[in-house]
Design an enzyme around this catalytic site. Structure first.
Site, PDB file in Angstrom:
ATOM      1  N   TYR A 186      58.884  19.998 -19.263  1.00 37.30           N
ATOM      2  CA  TYR A 186      58.413  19.109 -20.328  1.00 37.30           C
ATOM      3  C   TYR A 186      57.961  17.749 -19.782  1.00 37.30           C
ATOM      4  O   TYR A 186      56.867  17.273 -20.078  1.00 37.30           O
ATOM      5  CB  TYR A 186      59.552  18.868 -21.330  1.00 37.30           C
ATOM      6  CG  TYR A 186      59.805  20.006 -22.271  1.00 37.30           C
ATOM      7  CD1 TYR A 186      60.185  21.253 -21.802  1.00 37.30           C
ATOM      8  CD2 TYR A 186      59.682  19.827 -23.641  1.00 37.30           C
ATOM      9  CE1 TYR A 186      60.427  22.298 -22.678  1.00 37.30           C
ATOM     10  CE2 TYR A 186      59.931  20.865 -24.523  1.00 37.30           C
ATOM     11  CZ  TYR A 186      60.304  22.095 -24.035  1.00 37.30           C
ATOM     12  OH  TYR A 186      60.540  23.121 -24.901  1.00 37.30           O
ATOM     13  N   ALA A 324      66.046  15.998 -28.700  1.00 34.43           N
ATOM     14  CA  ALA A 324      66.592  14.965 -29.578  1.00 34.43           C
ATOM     15  C   ALA A 324      66.998  15.520 -30.942  1.00 34.43           C
ATOM     16  O   ALA A 324      68.101  15.252 -31.434  1.00 34.43           O
ATOM     17  CB  ALA A 324      65.570  13.854 -29.749  1.00 34.43           C
ATOM     18  N   HIS A 448      42.096  25.241 -47.695  1.00 34.73           N
ATOM     19  CA  HIS A 448      40.996  25.499 -46.778  1.00 34.73           C
ATOM     20  C   HIS A 448      40.057  24.307 -46.769  1.00 34.73           C
ATOM     21  O   HIS A 448      39.759  23.766 -47.840  1.00 34.73           O
ATOM     22  CB  HIS A 448      40.228  26.750 -47.249  1.00 34.73           C
ATOM     23  CG  HIS A 448      39.049  27.069 -46.399  1.00 34.73           C
ATOM     24  ND1 HIS A 448      39.187  27.609 -45.134  1.00 34.73           N
ATOM     25  CD2 HIS A 448      37.717  26.893 -46.617  1.00 34.73           C
ATOM     26  CE1 HIS A 448      37.973  27.782 -44.622  1.00 34.73           C
ATOM     27  NE2 HIS A 448      37.073  27.356 -45.494  1.00 34.73           N
TER      28      HIS A 448
HETATM   29  P1  NAI Z   1      62.731  21.002 -17.568  1.00 36.34           P
HETATM   30  O1  NAI Z   1      63.991  21.752 -17.472  1.00 36.34           O
HETATM   31  O2  NAI Z   1      61.879  21.078 -18.771  1.00 36.34           O
HETATM   32  O3  NAI Z   1      61.780  21.421 -16.326  1.00 36.34           O
HETATM   33  C1  NAI Z   1      62.172  21.262 -14.979  1.00 36.34           C
HETATM   34  C2  NAI Z   1      61.254  22.097 -14.109  1.00 36.34           C
HETATM   35  O4  NAI Z   1      61.511  21.772 -12.759  1.00 36.34           O
HETATM   36  C3  NAI Z   1      61.476  23.605 -14.249  1.00 36.34           C
HETATM   37  O5  NAI Z   1      60.235  24.229 -14.439  1.00 36.34           O
HETATM   38  C4  NAI Z   1      62.115  23.987 -12.912  1.00 36.34           C
HETATM   39  O6  NAI Z   1      61.786  25.297 -12.500  1.00 36.34           O
HETATM   40  C5  NAI Z   1      61.514  22.953 -11.975  1.00 36.34           C
HETATM   41  N1  NAI Z   1      62.283  22.685 -10.774  1.00 36.34           N
HETATM   42  C6  NAI Z   1      63.629  22.593 -10.669  1.00 36.34           C
HETATM   43  N2  NAI Z   1      63.970  22.300  -9.383  1.00 36.34           N
HETATM   44  C7  NAI Z   1      62.817  22.180  -8.675  1.00 36.34           C
HETATM   45  C8  NAI Z   1      62.495  21.867  -7.313  1.00 36.34           C
HETATM   46  N3  NAI Z   1      63.451  21.597  -6.429  1.00 36.34           N
HETATM   47  N4  NAI Z   1      61.188  21.831  -6.944  1.00 36.34           N
HETATM   48  C9  NAI Z   1      60.205  22.103  -7.855  1.00 36.34           C
HETATM   49  N5  NAI Z   1      60.462  22.412  -9.138  1.00 36.34           N
HETATM   50  C10 NAI Z   1      61.742  22.429  -9.561  1.00 36.34           C
HETATM   51  O7  NAI Z   1      63.140  19.487 -17.228  1.00 36.34           O
HETATM   52  P2  NAI Z   1      62.382  18.115 -17.444  1.00 36.34           P
HETATM   53  O8  NAI Z   1      60.918  18.303 -17.558  1.00 36.34           O
HETATM   54  O9  NAI Z   1      62.897  17.219 -16.372  1.00 36.34           O
HETATM   55  O10 NAI Z   1      62.911  17.637 -18.836  1.00 36.34           O
HETATM   56  C11 NAI Z   1      64.305  17.354 -18.996  1.00 36.34           C
HETATM   57  C12 NAI Z   1      64.777  17.630 -20.394  1.00 36.34           C
HETATM   58  O11 NAI Z   1      64.181  16.732 -21.293  1.00 36.34           O
HETATM   59  C13 NAI Z   1      64.451  19.030 -20.820  1.00 36.34           C
HETATM   60  O12 NAI Z   1      65.634  19.645 -21.230  1.00 36.34           O
HETATM   61  C14 NAI Z   1      63.490  18.876 -21.971  1.00 36.34           C
HETATM   62  O13 NAI Z   1      63.825  19.759 -22.996  1.00 36.34           O
HETATM   63  C15 NAI Z   1      63.685  17.425 -22.419  1.00 36.34           C
HETATM   64  N6  NAI Z   1      62.403  16.862 -22.794  1.00 36.34           N
HETATM   65  C16 NAI Z   1      61.847  17.263 -23.962  1.00 36.34           C
HETATM   66  C17 NAI Z   1      60.611  16.793 -24.332  1.00 36.34           C
HETATM   67  C18 NAI Z   1      60.024  17.266 -25.602  1.00 36.34           C
HETATM   68  O14 NAI Z   1      60.737  17.772 -26.453  1.00 36.34           O
HETATM   69  N7  NAI Z   1      58.714  17.157 -25.779  1.00 36.34           N
HETATM   70  C19 NAI Z   1      59.857  15.854 -23.499  1.00 36.34           C
HETATM   71  C20 NAI Z   1      60.533  15.530 -22.292  1.00 36.34           C
HETATM   72  C21 NAI Z   1      61.767  16.016 -21.982  1.00 36.34           C
END
Ligand code: NAI
Length: 469
Positions: A186, A324, A448
């Site tokens: 995300y 959230a 529509h």
């Molecule tokens: P995420 O869990 O969405 O994605 C992390 C990504 O990093 C995964 O695809 C994973 O495979 C990859 N990854 C892990 N270790 C790695 C490595 N060593 N090298 C390369 N890739 C690696 O986590 P993210 O984007 O940090 O977001 C954190 C949290 O915040 C999530 O749980 C998300 O749900 C929440 N969030 C939600 C948003 C929304 O609702 N629009 C916006 C931003 C964050």
């Protein structure tokens, strides 16, 4: 000032502050302990809200820079004022965090500014922000709502200057020439999009072989293609093993995920976005007999009860999606349960939205999850190219996909990539909350021409009655 309350909530984020307000509405005396100078937690201060402000501003910038000739609108000399763009984002955040403060005041919730540590299951020692300590006791419950923190990578130390987390990525002083994003989740995709739109070269390095691992794969492939068209570059099945700071840039080391030869890449900023970890540091949970699970989460049973009597946990510190609105659901339901009402939650109807362009929104199960569970399902998809409003607006990217039980027609999952997907999805969320079927969507008259007609059309396709395709 009393030091005894019915309920004390530790954490003033999107789990904690709604829990505090609801508890007060239910007639309880409430304190909310928060050490940040502003309320609202990660989401309001350094997460959802500032990122959406930046996403909106940069989408406008991208639109006027490249997108309006088709509409017959010519704009000369588009200029970027990054300082103003960031300032506006800060103002949005400040307005909303102040709003939360007013809401607590209005609901007679005392905001105790400081850090809480358990002394007993019903007693907290608060190290006050202004200095000194205060001991608070709760007659009914203490809620742990301390949220989550950025997950770190060994050997890549975040300094929020050149090696940044989501926090640093919200306030860069200039547009980086080359931003390397670690993680195609995300945060990586949203904040990568922000800086790409402002002109940075953006390379997203992802450990797995595709973007956003928990997303329906058809939708994920679609998003991947669209983001590549916008100029984001992807390196899949690759891990970052180091980022060496040099005088003028960073030397990022990459390796195939499964091991192999190392290669290097120069970047001026690296964004670490590899997930988040539950944050319970310094709470003294061991003192009250609470043990964390293997992922650092607080185990809870029905009603958000922890192993310690009178202590409850909600939000990012427990299992479930780190979103959230899910944390708010936890907070409100937890307090309802304490007041003797229903505390049950159904995370299956919690929508997920990625605010890229176009947005991606989903609720329920993905096709892969249904296959893995051996569920017999039917699917219907409808592309936005066949939606007349999308054609009027000149944005026909994406599709709507509906998955329903093959036998009963009950909705199992809805996945949308396309314009305003994050808004359209709520019709599907409501339908699923009511245990609705694809036929319910198909029989609902939609105005529509509107974008949500895509839902009705996808439902018609699923039922073998597709009208506009
Ligand atoms: P995420 O869990 O969405 O994605 C992390 C990504 O990093 C995964 O695809 C994973 O495979 C990859 N990854 C892990 N270790 C790695 C490595 N060593 N090298 C390369 N890739 C690696 O986590 P993210 O984007 O940090 O977001 C954190 C949290 O915040 C999530 O749980 C998300 O749900 C929440 N969030 C939600 C948003 C929304 O609702 N629009 C916006 C931003 C964050």
């Amino acid at each position: 000032m009393s030091d005894s309350f019915d309920i004390i909530v530790i954490g003033g984020g999107t789990a904690g502050y709604p829990a505090a307000i609801r508890a007060s509405q239910l007639g309880m005396s409430v304190a909310c302990v928060e050490r940040r100078p502003t309320l609202g937690g990660t989401c309001l201060n350094v997460g959802c809200i500032p990122s959406k402000a930046l996403l909106h501003s940069t989408e406008l910038f991208a639109d006027v820079s490249e997108g309006l000739e088709e509409h017959g609108i010519g704009i000369g000399g588009v200029a970027l004022n990054l300082c103003q763009l960031i300032k506006r984002k800060d103002e949005v955040v400040a307005g909303l965090t102040k709003g939360v403060e007013q809401l607590l005041r209005k609901n007679k919730v005392e905001w105790v500014k400081g850090s809480a540590r358990f002394e007993a299951p019903d007693r907290l020692a608060i190290e006050l922000g202004e200095g000194g300590t205060r001991t608070l006791t709760a007659s009914k419950a203490i809620l742990v709502a301390t949220g989550s923190d950025v997950a770190r990578l060994p050997g890549i130390e975040i300094d929020e200057d050149r090696i940044i987390s989501n926090m640093g990525a919200l306030s860069l002083k200039k547009v980086p020439e080359h931003l390397v994003v670690i993680g195609a989740g995300y945060i990586g995709l949203e904040l990568g999009s922000v800086w790409r739109r402002l002109g940075a070269k953006v390379t997203v390095v992802e450990f797995l072989d595709g973007i956003v691992p928990n997303m329906d794969r058809e939708i994920a492939r679609h998003l991947h293609r669209l983001l590549e068209k916008q100029g984001l570059e992807f390196r899949f099945s690759t891990k970052v093993t180091g980022a060496e700071k040099r005088t003028d840039d960073l030397l990022v080391s990459l390796e195939p995920s499964k091991g192999g030869d190392t290669e290097t890449m120069a970047a001026d900023v690296v964004l670490v976005a590899v997930g988040r970890r539950p944050y319970t540091d310094g709470l003294g949970l061991e003192r009250v007999g609470i043990r964390l699970d293997e992922k650092g989460r607080i185990p809870v049973e029905t009603g958000f009860k922890t192993a310690a009597s009178g202590i409850y946990a909600i939000g990012d510190v427990i299992a479930g999606p780190m979103l959230a609105h899910k944390t708010t659901l936890d907070g409100v339901r937890c307090v309802e349960g304490i007041a003797g009402r229903d505390a049950s939650v159904d995370y299956n109807t919690v929508p997920e939205v990625i605010y890229t362009s176009p947005e991606v929104a989903s609720v329920g199960k993905t096709e892969e999850e249904l296959k893995a569970a051996g569920v017999a399902y039917k699917s219907g998809t409808f592309p936005f190219t066949a939606n007349s409003r999308a054609r009027c607006n000149g944005d026909t990217r994406g599709l709507t996909k509906i998955l329903a039980d093959a036998r009963t027609d009950q909705l199992l999952g809805v996945h949308i990539i396309g314009p305003d997907a994050g808004t359209i999805i709520h019709e599907a969320v409501l339908a699923m909350e009511f245990g609705g079927a694809s036929e319910d969507l198909a029989l609902t008259t939609h105005a529509h021409p509107t974008l949500p007609e895509s839902l009705k059309e996808a439902a018609l396709v699923l039922l073998g009655q597709g009208m506009h395709i």
